[in-house]
Scaffold this active site. Structure first.
Site, PDB file in Angstrom:
ATOM      1  N   TYR A 183      -7.937   1.599  18.251  1.00  0.00           N
ATOM      2  CA  TYR A 183      -7.792   0.540  19.258  1.00  0.00           C
ATOM      3  C   TYR A 183      -8.516   0.762  20.580  1.00  0.00           C
ATOM      4  CZ  TYR A 183      -4.042  -1.114  16.189  1.00  0.00           C
ATOM      5  OH  TYR A 183      -3.325  -1.564  15.111  1.00  0.00           O
ATOM      6  N   CYS A 229      -3.894  -3.089  13.014  1.00  0.00           N
ATOM      7  CA  CYS A 229      -2.974  -4.139  12.563  1.00  0.00           C
ATOM      8  C   CYS A 229      -3.068  -5.341  13.496  1.00  0.00           C
ATOM      9  CB  CYS A 229      -1.544  -3.610  12.518  1.00  0.00           C
ATOM     10  SG  CYS A 229      -1.300  -2.327  11.280  1.00  0.00           S
ATOM     11  N   ARG A 281       0.812  -1.221   0.000  1.00  0.00           N
ATOM     12  CA  ARG A 281       0.000   0.000   0.000  1.00  0.00           C
ATOM     13  C   ARG A 281       0.840   1.264   0.000  1.00  0.00           C
ATOM     14  NH1 ARG A 281      -0.754   2.959   4.266  1.00  0.00           N
ATOM     15  NH2 ARG A 281       0.026   1.296   5.607  1.00  0.00           N
ATOM     16  N   ARG A 321     -14.006 -17.503  25.938  1.00  0.00           N
ATOM     17  CA  ARG A 321     -14.505 -16.268  25.321  1.00  0.00           C
ATOM     18  C   ARG A 321     -13.776 -15.037  25.861  1.00  0.00           C
ATOM     19  NH1 ARG A 321     -21.015 -17.732  25.665  1.00  0.00           N
ATOM     20  NH2 ARG A 321     -20.833 -19.736  24.559  1.00  0.00           N
ATOM     21  N   HIS A 325       6.291  -8.429   7.339  1.00  0.00           N
ATOM     22  CA  HIS A 325       7.091  -7.898   6.241  1.00  0.00           C
ATOM     23  C   HIS A 325       8.232  -7.028   6.739  1.00  0.00           C
ATOM     24  CE1 HIS A 325       3.405  -5.507   6.955  1.00  0.00           C
ATOM     25  NE2 HIS A 325       4.253  -4.464   6.967  1.00  0.00           N
ATOM     26  N   ASP A 370       4.909  -4.893  10.607  1.00  0.00           N
ATOM     27  CA  ASP A 370       6.160  -4.267  10.169  1.00  0.00           C
ATOM     28  C   ASP A 370       7.250  -4.824  11.078  1.00  0.00           C
ATOM     29  OD1 ASP A 370       8.368  -2.584   9.944  1.00  0.00           O
ATOM     30  OD2 ASP A 370       7.243  -0.724  10.181  1.00  0.00           O
ATOM     31  N   ARG A 379      -2.788  -8.915  11.697  1.00  0.00           N
ATOM     32  CA  ARG A 379      -2.975  -9.115  10.251  1.00  0.00           C
ATOM     33  C   ARG A 379      -1.793  -8.596   9.452  1.00  0.00           C
ATOM     34  NH1 ARG A 379      -3.751  -4.459   7.520  1.00  0.00           N
ATOM     35  NH2 ARG A 379      -4.269  -2.650   8.809  1.00  0.00           N
ATOM     36  N   GLU A 411       1.643   4.673  25.042  1.00  0.00           N
ATOM     37  CA  GLU A 411       0.682   4.247  24.031  1.00  0.00           C
ATOM     38  C   GLU A 411      -0.310   3.257  24.633  1.00  0.00           C
ATOM     39  OE1 GLU A 411       0.867   2.486  19.527  1.00  0.00           O
ATOM     40  OE2 GLU A 411       1.613   1.229  21.154  1.00  0.00           O
ATOM     41  N   TRP A 454       2.254   8.340  16.773  1.00  0.00           N
ATOM     42  CA  TRP A 454       1.029   8.326  15.968  1.00  0.00           C
ATOM     43  C   TRP A 454       0.855   9.587  15.131  1.00  0.00           C
ATOM     44  CZ3 TRP A 454      -2.636   4.734  14.848  1.00  0.00           C
ATOM     45  CH2 TRP A 454      -2.556   3.515  15.540  1.00  0.00           C
TER      46      TRP A 454
END
Length: 269
Positions: free
Chosen positions: A97, A149, A24, A130, A212, A174, A171, A61, A83
């Site tokens: 989040y 992410c 992207r 759960r 990645h 980096d 998902r 964070e 951010w």
């Protein structure tokens, strides 16, 4: 060498020879799919030692998430800028989040504190399957400046041994810049929830989808691979708590963090 740092460096090495994929951001990556990291935090707090990782940013964070904040004002107040690249002109990021963890909106407009409910269940029904928190709220994705992410996490209690673990599904990871932050952040969350519920932190498991290494991080990764790791640091929490919102960043201390110098790298936005 800790198992965590060994496995992380092995992942970096694998990525350097992995196929190149476009992405992207337009930077390009070396990519792998379906990788797992399984970290025993009894070895130490999983903060990389082969480069300095900025623990203050991780700490504030996480508390920003726990406060359900979605504006960077709180982060700036504590000198954290991680951010900034995604915030709009007012510092807003949309319902990301922390909003989803603590204020998920149902179809009827009612807000759900997912994390608070999980802590309650750990106390009352620790064998539950759960004990999940999701940040992937499909109805809100278009409003988020960056879709999550790390999309979901699940706790697993072993009441007889008083051990608590967490598994995260991410998902998109980096590997050089983001993943070390994510691992330490969820390890810290595990420590906090364990303290609240009377358990000892045990495992942090990451199930990584697209993991990645950006092409403009290759040189930095090779440098990191030349450095011998040090023993992991540890976390000290100064007191006990009964409620999540009682915990303050000032109660948490990183101890014995010996590390190599930082390795700067550009962020792909």
């Amino acid at each position: 060498m800790s198992r965590y740092e060994r496995d992380y460096l092995s992942l970096l090495d694998r990525l350097l020879s992995a196929p190149v994929r476009m992405d992207r951001t337009g930077v390009g990556t070396h990519g792998l799919f379906g990788v797992q990291l399984d970290i025993d935090v009894r070895e130490g707090f999983p903060l990389l030692t082969t480069k300095k990782v900025h623990f203050k940013s991780i700490l504030y964070e996480l508390f920003w998430f726990l406060r359900a904040e979605t504006n960077i004002h709180y982060l700036h107040k504590h000198g954290v800028t991680i951010w900034d690249e995604w915030a709009d002109g007012n510092g807003d990021l949309g319902p990301i989040y922390g909003y989803q963890w603590r204020r998920w909106k149902g179809y009827n407009g009612e807000e759900y504190d997912q994390l608070g409910a999980v802590i309650k269940s750990l106390r009352e029904n620790p064998y539950s399957r759960r004990l999940l928190v999701s940040a992937w709220n499909v109805a809100h994705l278009a409003e988020m400046k960056l879709p999550p992410c790390h999309v979901m996490f699940q706790f697993y209690a072993e009441p007889a041994e008083k051990l608590l673990s967490i598994q995260v599904y991410q998902r998109s990871a980096d590997a050089f810049l983001g993943l070390p932050f994510n691992v330490a952040s969820y390890a810290l969350l595990l420590h906090l929830v364990a303290r609240l519920t009377g358990y000892e932190p045990y495992r942090v498991v990451f199930a990584l989808g697209d993991v990645h290494l950006y092409l403009n991080h290759e040189e930095q990764a090779r440098l990191q691979l030349t450095r011998p790791p040090y023993p992991l640091p540890r976390i000290e929490i100064s007191r006990t708590y009964s409620e999540l919102d009682e915990i303050a960043p000032e109660d948490i201390r990183l101890v014995d963090y010996k590390h190599h110098p930082p390795i700067p790298a550009p962020v792909a936005v």
